[in-house]
Motif scaffolding. Structure first.
Motif, PDB file in Angstrom:
ATOM      1  N   VAL A 275       0.870  -1.185   0.000  1.00 48.42           N
ATOM      2  CA  VAL A 275       0.000   0.000   0.000  1.00 48.42           C
ATOM      3  C   VAL A 275       0.905   1.231   0.000  1.00 48.42           C
ATOM      4  O   VAL A 275       1.762   1.381   0.883  1.00 48.42           O
ATOM      5  CB  VAL A 275      -0.925   0.031   1.222  1.00 48.42           C
ATOM      6  CG1 VAL A 275      -1.844   1.248   1.154  1.00 48.42           C
ATOM      7  CG2 VAL A 275      -1.734  -1.253   1.326  1.00 48.42           C
ATOM      8  N   ILE A 276       0.711   2.088  -0.998  1.00 47.33           N
ATOM      9  CA  ILE A 276       1.504   3.314  -1.119  1.00 47.33           C
ATOM     10  C   ILE A 276       0.623   4.496  -0.731  1.00 47.33           C
ATOM     11  O   ILE A 276      -0.452   4.699  -1.306  1.00 47.33           O
ATOM     12  CB  ILE A 276       2.014   3.512  -2.566  1.00 47.33           C
ATOM     13  CG1 ILE A 276       2.728   2.249  -3.065  1.00 47.33           C
ATOM     14  CG2 ILE A 276       2.905   4.746  -2.651  1.00 47.33           C
ATOM     15  CD1 ILE A 276       3.971   1.875  -2.284  1.00 47.33           C
ATOM     16  N   GLY A 277       1.058   5.278   0.276  1.00 44.86           N
ATOM     17  CA  GLY A 277       0.305   6.472   0.670  1.00 44.86           C
ATOM     18  C   GLY A 277       0.483   7.578  -0.353  1.00 44.86           C
ATOM     19  O   GLY A 277       1.577   7.787  -0.888  1.00 44.86           O
ATOM     20  N   MET A 278      -0.584   8.300  -0.630  1.00 49.85           N
ATOM     21  CA  MET A 278      -0.558   9.433  -1.556  1.00 49.85           C
ATOM     22  C   MET A 278      -1.164  10.651  -0.855  1.00 49.85           C
ATOM     23  O   MET A 278      -1.706  10.560   0.247  1.00 49.85           O
ATOM     24  CB  MET A 278      -1.362   9.094  -2.818  1.00 49.85           C
ATOM     25  CG  MET A 278      -0.813   7.911  -3.600  1.00 49.85           C
ATOM     26  SD  MET A 278       0.721   8.282  -4.485  1.00 49.85           S
ATOM     27  CE  MET A 278       0.081   9.281  -5.837  1.00 49.85           C
ATOM     28  N   GLY A 279      -1.100  11.814  -1.508  1.00 52.30           N
ATOM     29  CA  GLY A 279      -1.725  13.023  -0.961  1.00 52.30           C
ATOM     30  C   GLY A 279      -1.236  13.322   0.443  1.00 52.30           C
ATOM     31  O   GLY A 279      -0.059  13.164   0.767  1.00 52.30           O
ATOM     32  N   ARG A 280      -2.132  13.767   1.314  1.00 55.36           N
ATOM     33  CA  ARG A 280      -1.746  14.103   2.686  1.00 55.36           C
ATOM     34  C   ARG A 280      -1.312  12.868   3.470  1.00 55.36           C
ATOM     35  O   ARG A 280      -0.516  12.972   4.411  1.00 55.36           O
ATOM     36  CB  ARG A 280      -2.900  14.794   3.412  1.00 55.36           C
ATOM     37  CG  ARG A 280      -3.245  16.088   2.773  1.00 55.36           C
ATOM     38  CD  ARG A 280      -4.165  16.970   3.606  1.00 55.36           C
ATOM     39  NE  ARG A 280      -4.440  18.147   2.799  1.00 55.36           N
ATOM     40  CZ  ARG A 280      -3.586  19.139   2.638  1.00 55.36           C
ATOM     41  NH1 ARG A 280      -2.413  19.091   3.221  1.00 55.36           N
ATOM     42  NH2 ARG A 280      -3.871  20.161   1.865  1.00 55.36           N
ATOM     43  N   PHE A 281      -1.836  11.721   3.100  1.00 51.72           N
ATOM     44  CA  PHE A 281      -1.427  10.480   3.768  1.00 51.72           C
ATOM     45  C   PHE A 281       0.055  10.235   3.502  1.00 51.72           C
ATOM     46  O   PHE A 281       0.845  10.043   4.434  1.00 51.72           O
ATOM     47  CB  PHE A 281      -2.301   9.331   3.249  1.00 51.72           C
ATOM     48  CG  PHE A 281      -2.084   8.014   3.946  1.00 51.72           C
ATOM     49  CD1 PHE A 281      -1.648   7.942   5.258  1.00 51.72           C
ATOM     50  CD2 PHE A 281      -2.336   6.828   3.269  1.00 51.72           C
ATOM     51  CE1 PHE A 281      -1.471   6.708   5.893  1.00 51.72           C
ATOM     52  CE2 PHE A 281      -2.153   5.599   3.887  1.00 51.72           C
ATOM     53  CZ  PHE A 281      -1.720   5.544   5.199  1.00 51.72           C
ATOM     54  N   GLY A 282       0.455  10.279   2.265  1.00 54.99           N
ATOM     55  CA  GLY A 282       1.865  10.088   1.949  1.00 54.99           C
ATOM     56  C   GLY A 282       2.728  11.213   2.486  1.00 54.99           C
ATOM     57  O   GLY A 282       3.894  11.007   2.853  1.00 54.99           O
ATOM     58  N   GLY A 283       2.161  12.420   2.597  1.00 61.48           N
ATOM     59  CA  GLY A 283       2.921  13.566   3.094  1.00 61.48           C
ATOM     60  C   GLY A 283       3.024  13.628   4.607  1.00 61.48           C
ATOM     61  O   GLY A 283       3.659  14.547   5.133  1.00 61.48           O
ATOM     62  N   GLY A 284       2.405  12.683   5.307  1.00 63.62           N
ATOM     63  CA  GLY A 284       2.439  12.734   6.767  1.00 63.62           C
ATOM     64  C   GLY A 284       1.683  13.921   7.312  1.00 63.62           C
ATOM     65  O   GLY A 284       2.001  14.423   8.394  1.00 63.62           O
ATOM     66  N   GLU A 285       0.653  14.371   6.587  1.00 60.70           N
ATOM     67  CA  GLU A 285      -0.064  15.593   6.944  1.00 60.70           C
ATOM     68  C   GLU A 285      -1.570  15.363   7.060  1.00 60.70           C
ATOM     69  O   GLU A 285      -2.371  16.283   6.865  1.00 60.70           O
ATOM     70  CB  GLU A 285       0.207  16.673   5.885  1.00 60.70           C
ATOM     71  CG  GLU A 285       1.679  17.039   5.784  1.00 60.70           C
ATOM     72  CD  GLU A 285       2.048  17.761   4.492  1.00 60.70           C
ATOM     73  OE1 GLU A 285       3.201  18.190   4.368  1.00 60.70           O
ATOM     74  OE2 GLU A 285       1.176  17.876   3.600  1.00 60.70           O
ATOM     75  N   LEU A 286      -1.963  14.136   7.400  1.00 66.84           N
ATOM     76  CA  LEU A 286      -3.391  13.839   7.494  1.00 66.84           C
ATOM     77  C   LEU A 286      -4.055  14.677   8.573  1.00 66.84           C
ATOM     78  O   LEU A 286      -3.482  14.903   9.648  1.00 66.84           O
ATOM     79  CB  LEU A 286      -3.605  12.354   7.820  1.00 66.84           C
ATOM     80  CG  LEU A 286      -3.607  11.357   6.663  1.00 66.84           C
ATOM     81  CD1 LEU A 286      -3.893   9.960   7.193  1.00 66.84           C
ATOM     82  CD2 LEU A 286      -4.632  11.727   5.590  1.00 66.84           C
ATOM     83  N   GLY A 287      -5.272  15.119   8.292  1.00 63.52           N
ATOM     84  CA  GLY A 287      -6.089  15.770   9.304  1.00 63.52           C
ATOM     85  C   GLY A 287      -7.058  14.779   9.908  1.00 63.52           C
ATOM     86  O   GLY A 287      -7.138  13.618   9.501  1.00 63.52           O
ATOM     87  N   TYR A 288      -7.827  15.281  10.911  1.00 63.36           N
ATOM     88  CA  TYR A 288      -8.749  14.378  11.612  1.00 63.36           C
ATOM     89  C   TYR A 288      -9.800  13.780  10.684  1.00 63.36           C
ATOM     90  O   TYR A 288     -10.225  12.649  10.860  1.00 63.36           O
ATOM     91  CB  TYR A 288      -9.444  15.126  12.745  1.00 63.36           C
ATOM     92  CG  TYR A 288      -8.495  15.656  13.785  1.00 63.36           C
ATOM     93  CD1 TYR A 288      -7.839  14.801  14.647  1.00 63.36           C
ATOM     94  CD2 TYR A 288      -8.242  17.027  13.889  1.00 63.36           C
ATOM     95  CE1 TYR A 288      -6.950  15.287  15.605  1.00 63.36           C
ATOM     96  CE2 TYR A 288      -7.365  17.526  14.830  1.00 63.36           C
ATOM     97  CZ  TYR A 288      -6.723  16.650  15.684  1.00 63.36           C
ATOM     98  OH  TYR A 288      -5.848  17.126  16.612  1.00 63.36           O
ATOM     99  N   GLY A 289     -10.233  14.524   9.676  1.00 61.38           N
ATOM    100  CA  GLY A 289     -11.315  14.043   8.816  1.00 61.38           C
ATOM    101  C   GLY A 289     -10.862  13.609   7.445  1.00 61.38           C
ATOM    102  O   GLY A 289     -11.689  13.428   6.539  1.00 61.38           O
ATOM    103  N   SER A 290      -9.548  13.428   7.248  1.00 60.86           N
ATOM    104  CA  SER A 290      -9.036  13.127   5.911  1.00 60.86           C
ATOM    105  C   SER A 290      -9.257  11.667   5.523  1.00 60.86           C
ATOM    106  O   SER A 290      -9.135  10.760   6.360  1.00 60.86           O
ATOM    107  CB  SER A 290      -7.530  13.415   5.837  1.00 60.86           C
ATOM    108  OG  SER A 290      -7.245  14.760   6.141  1.00 60.86           O
TER     109      SER A 290
END
Length: 994
Positions: free
Chosen positions: A713-728
């Motif tokens: 599983v490859i994280g992309m967007g904010r997930f891959g950037g380590g920048e997830l928010g509470y509702g992402s």
């Protein structure tokens, strides 16, 4: 002088409290002191003073100021008249300034000689007689000091207590204002004939509780006299008032009296010094703020035209008692309740008697607020004197009797400290001194003789601690007494009065709040007793938030769920931080309480010293995989994984809120960027661990320990950037590779089955929040296969890849599954996202075209582009596309740009000289602020959003999260627009090329 005698005298002086016996011995050996040198009564009296060395020095100066005959009479009287001896030496040992006055005016000692009954408790009339001979500013100062001498003598000898001394000082101020006005009128009789002028005392003078040295706050009211023109009458009254102020305030050869401060008048220093009564009323009815009505609590007519002054008091009084019904009263109270310490230097705050924590202002504010709330229906509370009002509040059941007694005791002690500190040099100060000698004198003046410095510090800290502890409790404890219905006999708040108080403190639904209090605290059980101890403090913390009602309701729900567990209330009672942390979390919005109420035992996190520290990814993954391994079914396994995620989301949200709000013991996090990074990393790590758990559960349910194909599983967007928010959502790509001997089609079927099962399991309806997996960034988007092999990705990217897909791959990072396969995928895409020699002109042009199209098409209809955190001007999209353009241009030659995180890439660009420091700071500030706005909206509303809430209470809650106090929502929006406007300017330059 024989050596033996010297040694004997030296020892006697030391025993009597002299700190410099040698100097004292020399003073006693002076010819002027010959007649009393060996008088043991005098020595005992000097030893009883606050500072025997100072008392003796000042006594010698006073004796030297007399001629021989007067000196002999003075010293003979001193040693034979105990009342004079105690009074005079008491003053000389406590006040260097009054010693100086006596040295200049040596006959004034006789003011302390008479001991008539009227001397014990003089009033305004007696002080007016004492000032009657003053006909100019200099003589007024001399007469004032003579009267002050007598007040100080009664004070230091204990003839009057601190409240009586403060009242005498206020009466002396009243007499002084009258005398000063008489001097001003005599100097300008034509002005005096034109107008009626009333002087209204405010503040401590108005409240009959003045300090030795304090500004005397006044308001002037003027009216024409004898049919005079109003404009001319007001000009004349203004000249008289100005002259009165100068007479009292200006420095002369005899020093000053005190500043007369008229800044509490309508419009403050910008308003006219004198107004008519109708002008005052018009201002108060239309423009006045809550604090101005609070100030009017102490208004008292003291000088000039007293009938006009009383008319003013009678006219404004109803407005004072209607202040609690004003629309903005609650917001004003919340602002006033935040202690104004910003202007106190950090080095002084612990020595501040007035404004510091547990200081005099805490008591005075609490009493005045309760007066404003309950005085509208109970005229017995309408006193301008703090201690009288406190006694009336206790008598009426508005404050608990024990609490009132403790506050009374603490306030008297703190005021006594303040009096003695100011009396020493007659200077306006509220700072406890630092020098040992000053502390010693201060302690001895308060009756602490054995170890004055240690005793003073101990008693001061004890009383300040009492004030700190009771400042909040006195608002709330009577509310509990009103609903708990324990023993008979004590006066209680009525339901109406309790509701009025809750409403004044910010509760929107007082009736519901009282029901919650009754449910929590009624009865004789140990649980109810502990709740009655906790709730007064908790209610104060709830009231300090944007939504007190939600905080109290959440606390009741948590208490109902955990009330029978032995550790819950014990945790809140015994762990200092736990109760405050819980109050902050429950009243800051919906998300954290919703997470907590799904598993209330997570409240234990708030009492653990390390409980708010996020768990690392390895730790979380280990816990999740262990829980999955113990489960019997895939559904049970993922339920366990989602339970861990819910707990960790609560931990992260609680840490974010408490870090943003701060607590009484630790300030709010000073660096919002650090909060953003910590939260983004924490949410990303727990999302990765949850996906790893779901993957393990999906594989085990059908294939056991080994899937027929390697899978990552490859994280992309904010997930891959380590920048997830509470509702992402979690943006991902899936990649697989058939194991040796496994048919490609079978491998593909297995991979697709795993993906479908993971998504199903993570979205099953349960008490835990779902985790949505979004694979729309895959090749061909929604039309393409969910899972591809490495060769398939390679072929697609080689033949069909568009520039936006290369840009999206800047965020790609392995998150779960086969690490070797994920590493090979990253190696495959690196040349795409970090193109050799950078982007070509066509590619850059295409990126700009896509960005412009997104700005015009994707912003929701009706949304304010200046306040949309994601797509608006200078928002997240602007900053991220600018940073990503820099990465695609230069990452081939700048290794630091090869990161998935926005702020890291921006810092690397700065280090490489690709962006100016000011521009980098502007972009970073905007990105952090927009990220926190989105987080704040989610925390407050419980659902994701990119714009500020329209609901006023929710908007205020977001403001509190961002560090804006009550009533500063407008400042928050202005600041957001300013920060993002500057960011957009940088984006125009760097992204669009100016």
């Amino acid at each position: 002088m024989t050596p033996g005698r010297r040694s004997s005298t030296f020892s006697r002086l030391l025993r009597h409290g002299f700190t410099d016996p040698s100097a004292a011995e020399r003073l006693l050996d002076l010819p002027e002191m010959a007649s009393v040198r060996d008088d043991s009564v005098l020595l005992d009296a000097l030893g009883a003073t606050a500072d025997p060395d100072l008392a003796l020095r000042s006594l010698v100066r006073l004796a030297e100021a007399h001629d021989d005959g007067e000196r002999r009479r003075f010293l003979d009287t001193l040693v034979t008249a105990k009342p004079l001896r105690d009074r005079l030496l008491g003053v000389l040992g406590a006040s260097e300034a009054l010693g100086d006055h006596l040295a200049r005016h040596p006959r004034d000692w006789q003011a302390l000689y008479t001991y008539e009954s009227t001397d014990l408790h003089p009033g305004v009339a007696e002080f007016e007689r004492g000032l009657a001979d003053a006909d100019d500013a200099v003589s007024l100062r001399v007469s004032y000091r003579r009267c002050l001498l007598a007040i100080a003598a009664r004070d230091v000898c204990g003839t009057t207590d601190v409240a009586e001394a403060a009242a005498e000082l206020a009466d002396l101020a009243t007499a002084t204002l009258r005398a000063a006005l008489a001097v001003a009128r005599a100097a300008a009789p034509e002005d005096a004939a034109l107008c009626r002028l009333a002087v209204i005392a405010m503040g401590k003078c108005g409240g009959h509780e003045l300090n030795y040295v304090s500004d005397v706050d006044v308001i002037f009211v003027g009216e024409p006299a004898g049919g005079a023109d109003e404009a001319k009458a007001l000009q004349a009254a203004t000249r008289l008032a100005s002259h009165l102020m100068r007479i009292c305030s200006e420095t002369t050869v005899e020093g000053t009296i005190w500043p007369v401060d008229a800044n509490l008048r309508p419009e403050g220093r910008n308003g006219p010094l004198v107004r008519t009564l109708s002008s005052h009323l018009a201002y108060y009815q239309r423009w006045a703020k809550t604090w101005e009505f609070q100030a009017l609590l102490k208004a008292r007519a003291v000088a000039g035209d007293l009938p006009l002054g009383e008319e003013y008091i009678e006219a404004v009084s109803p407005l004072v008692w209607q202040a609690a019904e004003r629309e903005n009263f609650v917001a004003d109270v919340q602002k006033m309740r935040r202690r104004v310490v910003d202007n106190i230097p950090v080095t002084e705050i612990e020595r501040e008697l007035k404004l510091g924590p547990g200081g005099l202002r805490d008591v005075e504010f609490a009493v005045q607020l309760l007066q404003l709330v309950h005085g509208r229906s109970d005229a017995g509370l309408r006193s301008g004197t703090t201690l009288d009002a406190l006694q009336a509040l206790a008598a009426g059941g508005y404050v608990g009797r024990a609490d009132a007694a403790q506050l009374d005791d603490a306030y008297r002690f703190l005021r006594a400290m303040e009096h003695r500190i100011q009396l020493y040099r007659l200077r306006r100060t509220h700072l406890v001194p630092e020098q040992e000698a000053d502390l010693r004198r201060l302690g001895r003046s308060l009756g602490l003789r054995t170890d004055p410095v240690t005793g003073l510090n101990r008693e001061w800290k004890r009383h300040a601690s009492v004030v700190r502890r009771l400042h909040e409790k006195i608002f709330y404890r009577p509310l509990l007494d009103a609903v708990a219905q324990l023993g008979p006999g004590e006066a209680r708040l009525s339901t109406k009065a309790a509701g009025q108080r809750l409403e004044a403190l910010g509760y929107a639904d007082p009736a519901a709040a009282l029901r919650h209090l009754e449910a929590l605290s009624s009865g004789v059980s140990r649980k109810a007793a502990i709740q009655r101890t906790l709730l007064p403090v908790l209610l104060g913390w709830f009231a300090d938030s944007a939504d007190p009602d939600a905080g109290l309701l959440g606390f009741r729900k948590v208490s109902d769920a955990l009330g029978k567990t032995p550790w819950y209330l014990r945790l809140l009672r015994d762990e200092g931080a736990a109760a405050e942390n819980l109050a902050r979390v429950l009243s800051a919005g919906r998300l954290a309480p919703d997470l907590l109420l799904r598993a209330p035992e997570a409240v234990a996190i708030l009492g653990d010293p390390g409980g708010l520290t996020p768990r690392g990814r390895d730790h979380l993954e280990q816990e999740v995989l262990a829980a999955v391994g113990r489960a019997d079914t895939a559904e049970a396994a993922v339920a366990a994984a989602r339970g861990v995620r819910r707990r960790e989301l609560f931990r992260t949200a609680a840490a974010d809120l408490i870090g943003s709000y701060g607590t009484e013991d630790s300030p709010a996090e000073a660096d919002p960027g650090a909060l953003v990074d910590r939260t983004g990393t924490a949410v990303t790590d727990l999302t990765a661990a949850t996906i790893a758990g779901a993957l393990r559960a999906a594989v085990r349910a059908q294939w056991g320990d080994t899937l027929p194909t390697r899978f990552a599983v490859i994280g992309m967007g904010r997930f891959g950037g380590g920048e997830l928010g509470y509702g992402s959502d979690a943006d991902v790509l899936f990649v697989h590779e058939a194991r040796e001997g496994v048919d490609e089609q079978e491998a593909a079927r297995a991979a697709n089955t795993v993906v479908a099962e993971m998504r199903r399991l993570l979205q099953l309806p349960t008490a835990d929040p779902p985790l949505l997996i979004d694979a729309d960034l895959r090749p061909e988007g929604k039309s393409g296969p969910l899972v591809r092999t490495l060769p398939s990705y390679e072929a697609y990217y080689r033949r069909w890849s568009l520039v936006w897909e290369s840009q999206a791959l800047l965020r790609a990072r392995p998150m779960a599954g086969d690490q070797d396969l994920a590493a090979r995928f990253i190696a495959l895409i690196d040349p795409l996202r970090y193109p050799d020699q950078g982007l070509g002109e066509d590619a850059e042009r295409e990126i700009r075209r896509l960005k412009a199209r997104m700005e015009s098409e994707r912003l929701p209809r009706g949304a304010d582009p200046t306040l949309h955190a994601k797509l608006g001007r200078g928002g997240l999209s602007d900053v991220e596309w600018t940073v990503q353009l820099l990465q695609m241009r230069h990452a081939w030659s700048v290794p630091g740009l090869r990161t998935t995180r926005t702020r890291e890439a921006l810092a690397a660009a700065l280090d490489a000289g690709l962006i100016a420091a000011d521009d980098a700071a502007v972009l970073d500030e905007a990105w952090v602020l927009a990220t926190r706005v989105r987080a704040g909206v989610m925390l407050v509303r419980g659902r994701a959003g990119d714009t500020f809430p329209s609901d006023g209470r929710e908007l205020a809650a977001v403001g509190r999260y961002l560090g804006y106090g009550p009533g500063h929502v407008g400042d928050m929006l202005d600041d957001y627009r300013r920060v993002t406007r500057r960011a957009r300017g940088v984006v125009e330059e760097l992204f669009y090329g100016g």
